[in-house]
Design a protein around this motif. Structure first.
Motif, PDB file in Angstrom:
ATOM      1  N   GLY A 122       0.814  -1.221   0.000  1.00  0.00           N
ATOM      2  CA  GLY A 122       0.000   0.000   0.000  1.00  0.00           C
ATOM      3  C   GLY A 122       0.839   1.259   0.000  1.00  0.00           C
ATOM      4  O   GLY A 122       0.533   2.230  -0.708  1.00  0.00           O
ATOM      5  N   GLY A 123       1.919   1.256   0.777  1.00  0.00           N
ATOM      6  CA  GLY A 123       2.795   2.427   0.792  1.00  0.00           C
ATOM      7  C   GLY A 123       3.474   2.652  -0.540  1.00  0.00           C
ATOM      8  O   GLY A 123       3.608   3.791  -1.002  1.00  0.00           O
ATOM      9  N   ILE A 124       3.880   1.558  -1.198  1.00  0.00           N
ATOM     10  CA  ILE A 124       4.532   1.686  -2.499  1.00  0.00           C
ATOM     11  C   ILE A 124       3.559   2.200  -3.548  1.00  0.00           C
ATOM     12  O   ILE A 124       3.899   3.076  -4.357  1.00  0.00           O
ATOM     13  CB  ILE A 124       5.142   0.336  -2.925  1.00  0.00           C
ATOM     14  N   LEU A 125       2.326   1.679  -3.552  1.00  0.00           N
ATOM     15  CA  LEU A 125       1.349   2.137  -4.545  1.00  0.00           C
ATOM     16  C   LEU A 125       1.021   3.614  -4.349  1.00  0.00           C
ATOM     17  O   LEU A 125       0.899   4.368  -5.325  1.00  0.00           O
ATOM     18  CB  LEU A 125       0.073   1.299  -4.463  1.00  0.00           C
ATOM     19  N   ALA A 126       0.883   4.047  -3.094  1.00  0.00           N
ATOM     20  CA  ALA A 126       0.632   5.463  -2.836  1.00  0.00           C
ATOM     21  C   ALA A 126       1.791   6.313  -3.333  1.00  0.00           C
ATOM     22  O   ALA A 126       1.592   7.392  -3.920  1.00  0.00           O
ATOM     23  CB  ALA A 126       0.412   5.682  -1.333  1.00  0.00           C
ATOM     24  N   MET A 127       3.024   5.851  -3.120  1.00  0.00           N
ATOM     25  CA  MET A 127       4.202   6.576  -3.599  1.00  0.00           C
ATOM     26  C   MET A 127       4.217   6.656  -5.122  1.00  0.00           C
ATOM     27  O   MET A 127       4.529   7.705  -5.703  1.00  0.00           O
ATOM     28  CB  MET A 127       5.470   5.896  -3.079  1.00  0.00           C
ATOM     29  N   LEU A 128       3.868   5.560  -5.793  1.00  0.00           N
ATOM     30  CA  LEU A 128       3.821   5.559  -7.255  1.00  0.00           C
ATOM     31  C   LEU A 128       2.827   6.586  -7.771  1.00  0.00           C
ATOM     32  O   LEU A 128       3.117   7.342  -8.707  1.00  0.00           O
ATOM     33  CB  LEU A 128       3.441   4.169  -7.767  1.00  0.00           C
ATOM     34  N   SER A 129       1.646   6.606  -7.172  1.00  0.00           N
ATOM     35  CA  SER A 129       0.601   7.532  -7.610  1.00  0.00           C
ATOM     36  C   SER A 129       0.977   8.977  -7.339  1.00  0.00           C
ATOM     37  O   SER A 129       0.672   9.877  -8.132  1.00  0.00           O
ATOM     38  CB  SER A 129      -0.723   7.207  -6.897  1.00  0.00           C
ATOM     39  N   ASP A 130       1.650   9.210  -6.223  1.00  0.00           N
ATOM     40  CA  ASP A 130       1.981  10.564  -5.798  1.00  0.00           C
ATOM     41  C   ASP A 130       3.224  11.115  -6.478  1.00  0.00           C
ATOM     42  O   ASP A 130       3.309  12.323  -6.732  1.00  0.00           O
ATOM     43  CB  ASP A 130       2.182  10.571  -4.279  1.00  0.00           C
ATOM     44  N   THR A 131       4.184  10.237  -6.781  1.00  0.00           N
ATOM     45  CA  THR A 131       5.498  10.720  -7.197  1.00  0.00           C
ATOM     46  C   THR A 131       5.951  10.203  -8.562  1.00  0.00           C
ATOM     47  O   THR A 131       6.142  10.983  -9.499  1.00  0.00           O
ATOM     48  CB  THR A 131       6.566  10.333  -6.141  1.00  0.00           C
ATOM     49  N   MET A 132       6.126   8.902  -8.688  1.00  0.00           N
ATOM     50  CA  MET A 132       6.825   8.366  -9.852  1.00  0.00           C
ATOM     51  C   MET A 132       6.041   8.514 -11.148  1.00  0.00           C
ATOM     52  O   MET A 132       6.587   8.958 -12.165  1.00  0.00           O
ATOM     53  CB  MET A 132       7.210   6.903  -9.609  1.00  0.00           C
ATOM     54  N   PHE A 133       4.761   8.139 -11.151  1.00  0.00           N
ATOM     55  CA  PHE A 133       3.977   8.257 -12.377  1.00  0.00           C
ATOM     56  C   PHE A 133       3.825   9.719 -12.830  1.00  0.00           C
ATOM     57  O   PHE A 133       4.050  10.029 -14.005  1.00  0.00           O
ATOM     58  CB  PHE A 133       2.603   7.612 -12.202  1.00  0.00           C
ATOM     59  N   PRO A 134       3.433  10.648 -11.927  1.00  0.00           N
ATOM     60  CA  PRO A 134       3.328  12.050 -12.368  1.00  0.00           C
ATOM     61  C   PRO A 134       4.648  12.623 -12.865  1.00  0.00           C
ATOM     62  O   PRO A 134       4.680  13.340 -13.871  1.00  0.00           O
ATOM     63  CB  PRO A 134       2.836  12.775 -11.104  1.00  0.00           C
ATOM     64  N   ASP A 135       5.757  12.329 -12.161  1.00  0.00           N
ATOM     65  CA  ASP A 135       7.052  12.860 -12.563  1.00  0.00           C
ATOM     66  C   ASP A 135       7.453  12.353 -13.943  1.00  0.00           C
ATOM     67  O   ASP A 135       7.930  13.122 -14.785  1.00  0.00           O
ATOM     68  CB  ASP A 135       8.133  12.463 -11.552  1.00  0.00           C
ATOM     69  N   ALA A 136       7.269  11.055 -14.160  1.00  0.00           N
ATOM     70  CA  ALA A 136       7.661  10.469 -15.442  1.00  0.00           C
ATOM     71  C   ALA A 136       6.826  11.032 -16.588  1.00  0.00           C
ATOM     72  O   ALA A 136       7.362  11.413 -17.632  1.00  0.00           O
ATOM     73  CB  ALA A 136       7.534   8.952 -15.385  1.00  0.00           C
ATOM     74  N   PHE A 137       5.528  11.116 -16.402  1.00  0.00           N
ATOM     75  CA  PHE A 137       4.654  11.593 -17.483  1.00  0.00           C
ATOM     76  C   PHE A 137       4.873  13.074 -17.762  1.00  0.00           C
ATOM     77  O   PHE A 137       4.915  13.503 -18.917  1.00  0.00           O
ATOM     78  CB  PHE A 137       3.187  11.344 -17.124  1.00  0.00           C
ATOM     79  N   ARG A 138       5.026  13.856 -16.704  1.00  0.00           N
ATOM     80  CA  ARG A 138       5.191  15.302 -16.887  1.00  0.00           C
ATOM     81  C   ARG A 138       6.449  15.624 -17.683  1.00  0.00           C
ATOM     82  O   ARG A 138       6.467  16.562 -18.479  1.00  0.00           O
ATOM     83  CB  ARG A 138       5.250  15.980 -15.509  1.00  0.00           C
TER      84      ARG A 138
END
Length: 267
Positions: free
Chosen positions: A226-242
């Protein structure tokens, strides 16, 4: 459940995963990689983490415990991450207003450094806090995985995923701290502390799960997911796409596919 040999493997995996920090720091100190390359690496690591939490952590949690312990642990892990992330963001916002290009690797090369050493120090600490908030739960999940699984598959998949997520974070944050005027000694020392904390979190994750009742094992595995998925949604996916645009989706898919194959055949 392994003890002595398992603990040694946890330490070794922790050192390998945290090796991404000094590698990323040295890259960031001496080279500014193209933003799209950084975005592709972030997206690839995110894909690996999605596979790890879906088919390894959550699957192991469900098989070890009950539906209730799995779902409760998962939601608690996400909640803990969100709360800590909000606290970190508020501390950073009060201490140091962000410039254009809020992520370290998005700061323009020509952007001037902060006006004072105090501003630079606060901003650098905010970067480190954010990285530790992401990295410590991920590294703890490695220890949890090593303690939980029968073969080497889960630990290896998580090791690769965490290494790939740590590398661009250290690299991009180092570039950001260079823009803030921090010295190489300051950056290396700060990241060394983060690396040691992440190695310790692997050991703690392993020791926490070893000998625990099945329900607690299940909840802890799901909490890490759960912590990893929240981190992905909050940080990694937005950063990569942006930064990388829609084509980073292929990098994410590649990371997921590689991790899936590794998880099926590594153990």
């Amino acid at each position: 459940m392994e003890d002595g040999p398992g603990l040694g493997r946890a330490v070794a995996f922790g050192l390998m995963a945290s090796a991404a920090f000094p590698i990323g720091v040295f890259i960031g100190l001496f080279w500014t990689p193209p933003r799209k390359i950084v975005a592709a690496v972030i997206a690839f690591g995110a894909g690996v983490l999605v596979c790890a939490l879906s088919f390894e952590l959550m699957e192991e949690a469900f098989e070890t415990g009950t539906t209730l312990s799995t779902v409760a642990g998962f939601m608690l892990g996400a909640l803990i991450y969100v709360v800590l992330d909000q606290i970190t963001d508020r501390m950073a916002a009060k201490s140091s207003p962000k410039r254009e290009g809020t992520e370290p690797f998005q700061v323009d090369e020509a952007a001037p450094p902060p006006r004072t050493d105090e501003q630079a120090t606060v901003s650098g600490i905010a970067v480190l806090m954010g990285t530790a908030l992401d990295g410590i739960p991920e590294n703890a999940a490695i220890g949890v995985g090593i303690a939980a699984e029968e073969g080497p598959g889960l630990g290896i998949v998580l090791l690769g995923a965490v290494f790939l997520s740590n590398l661009p974070g250290a690299m991009s944050s180092t570039i950001g701290m260079k823009h803030e005027g921090r010295s190489a000694t300051y950056i290396l020392t700060a990241w060394g502390i983060v690396a040691l904390a992440c190695v310790a979190s692997v050991i703690i994750g392993f020791e926490l799960l070893t000998g625990m009742p099945d329900a607690f094992q299940s909840a802890l595995l799901a909490l890490a997911a759960g912590g990893i998925l929240a981190m992905l949604s909050d940080t990694m996916f937005p950063d990569a796409f942006r930064t990388g645009g829609p084509w980073v989706a292929m990098s994410t898919a590649s990371g997921f596919a590689l991790a899936f194959l590794l998880s099926r055949y590594a153990g």
